[in-house]
Design a protein around this motif. Structure first.
Motif, mmCIF file in Angstrom:
data_model
loop_
_atom_site.group_PDB
_atom_site.id
_atom_site.type_symbol
_atom_site.label_atom_id
_atom_site.label_comp_id
_atom_site.label_asym_id
_atom_site.label_seq_id
_atom_site.Cartn_x
_atom_site.Cartn_y
_atom_site.Cartn_z
ATOM 1 N N GLN A 1 1.155 -1.431 -0.021
ATOM 2 C CA GLN A 1 -0.238 0.365 0.008
ATOM 3 C C GLN A 1 1.115 1.057 -0.355
ATOM 4 O O GLN A 1 1.882 0.983 0.707
ATOM 5 C CB GLN A 1 -0.913 0.167 1.748
ATOM 6 C CG GLN A 1 -1.946 -1.296 1.066
ATOM 7 C CD GLN A 1 -2.912 -0.630 2.606
ATOM 8 O OE1 GLN A 1 -3.035 0.051 3.564
ATOM 9 N NE2 GLN A 1 -4.147 -1.091 2.002
ATOM 10 N N ALA A 2 0.296 2.328 -0.741
ATOM 11 C CA ALA A 2 0.973 3.733 -0.529
ATOM 12 C C ALA A 2 0.476 3.950 0.375
ATOM 13 O O ALA A 2 -0.818 4.292 0.703
ATOM 14 C CB ALA A 2 0.085 4.302 -1.794
ATOM 15 N N VAL A 3 1.350 4.505 1.460
ATOM 16 C CA VAL A 3 1.370 5.391 2.657
ATOM 17 C C VAL A 3 2.723 6.361 2.742
ATOM 18 O O VAL A 3 3.270 6.427 2.507
ATOM 19 C CB VAL A 3 1.684 4.207 4.032
ATOM 20 C CG1 VAL A 3 0.621 3.077 3.797
ATOM 21 C CG2 VAL A 3 2.930 3.164 4.006
ATOM 22 N N CYS A 4 1.394 7.621 3.775
ATOM 23 C CA CYS A 4 2.511 8.251 4.520
ATOM 24 C C CYS A 4 3.783 7.568 5.444
ATOM 25 O O CYS A 4 3.601 6.684 5.574
ATOM 26 C CB CYS A 4 1.920 9.695 4.779
ATOM 27 S SG CYS A 4 1.231 8.881 6.255
ATOM 28 N N GLY A 5 4.853 8.843 6.015
ATOM 29 C CA GLY A 5 5.418 8.785 6.992
ATOM 30 C C GLY A 5 4.854 8.191 8.232
ATOM 31 O O GLY A 5 5.761 7.433 8.865
ATOM 32 N N LYS A 6 3.786 9.004 8.267
ATOM 33 C CA LYS A 6 3.222 8.611 9.953
ATOM 34 C C LYS A 6 2.729 7.778 10.078
ATOM 35 O O LYS A 6 2.619 6.893 11.351
ATOM 36 C CB LYS A 6 2.644 9.803 9.816
ATOM 37 C CG LYS A 6 2.977 11.222 10.077
ATOM 38 C CD LYS A 6 1.908 12.431 10.556
ATOM 39 C CE LYS A 6 2.654 13.505 11.174
ATOM 40 N NZ LYS A 6 1.766 15.202 11.026
ATOM 41 N N CYS A 7 2.360 7.171 8.806
ATOM 42 C CA CYS A 7 1.552 5.536 9.036
ATOM 43 C C CYS A 7 2.546 4.570 8.895
ATOM 44 O O CYS A 7 2.176 2.828 8.207
ATOM 45 C CB CYS A 7 0.573 5.393 7.896
ATOM 46 S SG CYS A 7 -0.648 6.705 8.344
ATOM 47 N N SER A 8 3.881 5.118 8.604
ATOM 48 C CA SER A 8 5.291 3.494 8.388
ATOM 49 C C SER A 8 6.026 4.079 8.900
ATOM 50 O O SER A 8 7.262 3.782 8.164
ATOM 51 C CB SER A 8 5.135 3.103 6.661
ATOM 52 O OG SER A 8 5.234 4.611 5.975
ATOM 53 N N THR A 9 6.086 4.129 10.218
ATOM 54 C CA THR A 9 6.582 4.439 11.171
ATOM 55 C C THR A 9 8.301 3.184 11.578
ATOM 56 O O THR A 9 9.032 3.947 11.744
ATOM 57 C CB THR A 9 6.750 5.305 12.893
ATOM 58 O OG1 THR A 9 5.951 4.246 12.955
ATOM 59 C CG2 THR A 9 5.832 6.032 12.168
ATOM 60 N N LYS A 10 7.496 1.887 11.167
ATOM 61 C CA LYS A 10 8.382 1.165 11.556
ATOM 62 C C LYS A 10 9.301 0.402 10.731
ATOM 63 O O LYS A 10 9.103 0.390 9.357
ATOM 64 C CB LYS A 10 7.822 0.287 12.097
ATOM 65 C CG LYS A 10 6.544 0.253 13.376
ATOM 66 C CD LYS A 10 7.700 0.746 14.896
ATOM 67 C CE LYS A 10 6.468 0.218 15.896
ATOM 68 N NZ LYS A 10 5.503 1.619 15.711
ATOM 69 N N ARG A 11 9.876 0.000 11.190
ATOM 70 C CA ARG A 11 10.744 -0.939 10.234
ATOM 71 C C ARG A 11 11.091 -2.801 11.073
ATOM 72 O O ARG A 11 10.651 -2.957 11.773
ATOM 73 C CB ARG A 11 12.350 -0.985 9.758
ATOM 74 C CG ARG A 11 12.574 1.013 9.641
ATOM 75 C CD ARG A 11 12.276 0.836 7.930
ATOM 76 N NE ARG A 11 12.315 1.881 7.743
ATOM 77 C CZ ARG A 11 12.377 3.143 7.343
ATOM 78 N NH1 ARG A 11 11.165 3.362 8.018
ATOM 79 N NH2 ARG A 11 12.349 4.357 7.332
ATOM 80 N N SER A 12 11.143 -3.607 9.783
ATOM 81 C CA SER A 12 11.452 -5.335 9.845
ATOM 82 C C SER A 12 12.191 -6.035 8.937
ATOM 83 O O SER A 12 11.671 -5.454 7.631
ATOM 84 C CB SER A 12 9.587 -5.400 10.281
ATOM 85 O OG SER A 12 9.695 -6.825 10.761
ATOM 86 N N SER A 13 11.666 -6.385 9.178
ATOM 87 C CA SER A 13 12.458 -7.765 8.268
ATOM 88 C C SER A 13 11.210 -8.640 8.250
ATOM 89 O O SER A 13 10.769 -9.232 8.912
ATOM 90 C CB SER A 13 13.793 -8.822 8.890
ATOM 91 O OG SER A 13 13.536 -9.730 10.278
ATOM 92 N N TYR A 14 11.523 -9.294 7.048
ATOM 93 C CA TYR A 14 10.481 -10.404 6.389
ATOM 94 C C TYR A 14 10.865 -11.800 5.582
ATOM 95 O O TYR A 14 10.721 -11.590 4.288
ATOM 96 C CB TYR A 14 8.872 -9.649 6.396
ATOM 97 C CG TYR A 14 7.911 -10.244 6.044
ATOM 98 C CD1 TYR A 14 7.847 -11.142 7.385
ATOM 99 C CD2 TYR A 14 6.681 -10.533 4.863
ATOM 100 C CE1 TYR A 14 5.606 -12.012 7.487
ATOM 101 C CE2 TYR A 14 5.320 -11.089 5.413
ATOM 102 C CZ TYR A 14 5.604 -11.779 5.939
ATOM 103 O OH TYR A 14 4.229 -12.628 6.499
ATOM 104 N N PRO A 15 11.964 -12.668 6.194
ATOM 105 C CA PRO A 15 12.705 -13.635 5.347
ATOM 106 C C PRO A 15 11.567 -14.131 4.615
ATOM 107 O O PRO A 15 11.900 -14.459 2.888
ATOM 108 C CB PRO A 15 12.938 -14.445 6.296
ATOM 109 C CG PRO A 15 13.410 -12.937 7.738
ATOM 110 C CD PRO A 15 12.213 -12.595 7.270
#
Length: 410
Positions: free
Chosen positions: A319-333
């Protein structure tokens, strides 16, 4: 057996068996001689060398042949002991190596390209030598007559090549990031399809004719698996390297992919599990979570009297999101993301700790790798690069080939 191999501890790593030194310039290709303790190297220093392991454990050149132009690519056919060497000047030279690997006889020269040869393959059944070059073409020539059979041109440098001997299909990667699938005939060819998915030039290809899978590595640091045989169009993205992917090798027996990058990274990917396809990135004029407008959405910005936001994409849902709605980072192997990538906050909540368990092991080759090849039956790998050093590795601690086939690396 596969499960036993994949359950090995993360501490298992490739074992460096030998270093071969002596080249005066970049080593462009190195190949292990099957059933022999030997390596064939081709270098920009214009030499072809055959190195045999002596009783002392050291590798010494039994053949040292100087060419007229820097060597850029090489193919070796072990059953017939024929070797094809591509050069900077566009020519390919064929040699025949003696049974004791102490002598190399010149056979013929093929005027294959107008510029540097980037990849070569030899097909014994049709007696064709097929090659790609920086003159933006693939050529196929008859090894009996030495004559040109056909050429096909691309819009940019043809950088790598794989060939399916049974179907006469050629896969050609180029610097624009495109892969072209061609059907080669005696004097003509037809384009079957083009594969687009990389954001950088294609640097390496590997074709597995059993599962009909094509793997591509690129300068965008990523690997894509293309399912050519079944489930048309299905692709899997693998991201774990921090530099351009220079070489790949798929081990069909253990369902593992070995890849090497320019920064010396060696990765072993577990392909023996059901992986998820990365989603297509969705387009939107506003954030698909909070509905705030993106900066080009002038009408909504005017109507709501708000400043437009920058667009990002969640790697998990697309999904197309703004920075405030995508503040997290994660690996997803499971989706191929071995290091942390941007995910939207709701996807982050849905990722469990066990979902972050790595599905690849990463190792340090400690030299900048430009080429790699494997002797899968013995679990051996050879790497070479611009540091002029050739390294021979025992890969069985991480891929377990010798366990599966009964060979030992010695």
């Amino acid at each position: 057996m596969a499960a036993e191999i994949h359950s090995r501890p993360q501490s298992s790593r490739p074992v460096l068996l030998s270093k071969v030194e002596g080249h005066q310039d970049v080593v462009s290709a190195a190949l292990l001689i099957p059933k022999e303790d030997g390596v064939i190297t081709a270098s920009e220093d214009r030499t072809i060398r055959v190195w045999l392991k002596r009783d002392s454990g050291q590798y010494w050149p039994s053949i040292y042949h100087t060419m007229s132009s820097p060597c850029s690519a090489m193919a070796y056919h072990p059953d017939s002991r024929r070797i094809f060497v591509g050069q900077d000047n566009g020519a390919i030279m064929e040699f025949h190596i003696s049974e004791d690997f102490n002598k190399m006889n010149f056979v013929k020269t093929y005027p294959a390209h107008q510029n540097r040869v980037s990849a070569i393959t030899f097909c014994l059944t049709s007696e064709w030598v097929i090659s790609t070059g920086h003159d933006k073409c693939i050529s196929w020539m008859c090894t009996r007559s030495g004559s040109m059979l056909g050429r096909h041109y691309f819009t940019s440098w043809a950088s790598c090549l794989q060939y399916d001997h049974e179907t006469q299909h050629a896969f050609v990667g180029d610097y624009s990031g495109q892969i072209t699938l061609l059907k080669l005939e005696q004097n003509t060819c037809s384009v079957i399809t083009t594969l687009k998915g990389h954001e950088g030039g294609i640097t390496s290809l590997w074709w597995d004719p059993v599962q009909r899978l094509l793997f591509s590595g690129a300068s965008d640091h990523s690997i894509i698996m293309w399912d050519i045989g079944g489930r048309k169009g299905r692709t899997l993205l693998l991201q774990g390297h921090h530099d351009k992917v220079q070489a790949i090798c798929y081990i069909q027996l253990t369902r593992q992919l070995v890849s090497c990058s320019a920064d010396g990274g060696i990765a072993v990917w577990n392909m023996d599990i059901s992986r998820e396809e990365a989603p297509q990135w969705l387009e939107s004029d506003s954030c698909q979570k909070c509905e705030q407008p993106f900066f080009w959405n002038i009408k909504q910005m005017w109507d709501t009297k708000t400043l437009g936001l920058r667009q990002h994409h969640c790697r998990k849902c697309g999904q197309a999101v703004c920075g405030k709605c995508s503040t997290k980072r994660s690996s997803y192997p499971i989706m191929g993301f071995e290091f942390q990538v941007r995910v939207c906050d709701s996807c982050f909540e849905s990722i469990k700790d066990e979902d972050r368990t790595s599905l690849a092991t990463f190792h340090e080759g400690k030299h900048n790798i430009s080429h790699m090849s494997m002797d899968i039956s013995r679990g051996l790998m050879v790497t070479c690069g611009s540091d002029r050093i050739v390294k021979i590795w025992d890969m069985t601690p991480v891929v377990g080939c010798s366990l599966a086939t009964g060979f030992s690396s010695r």
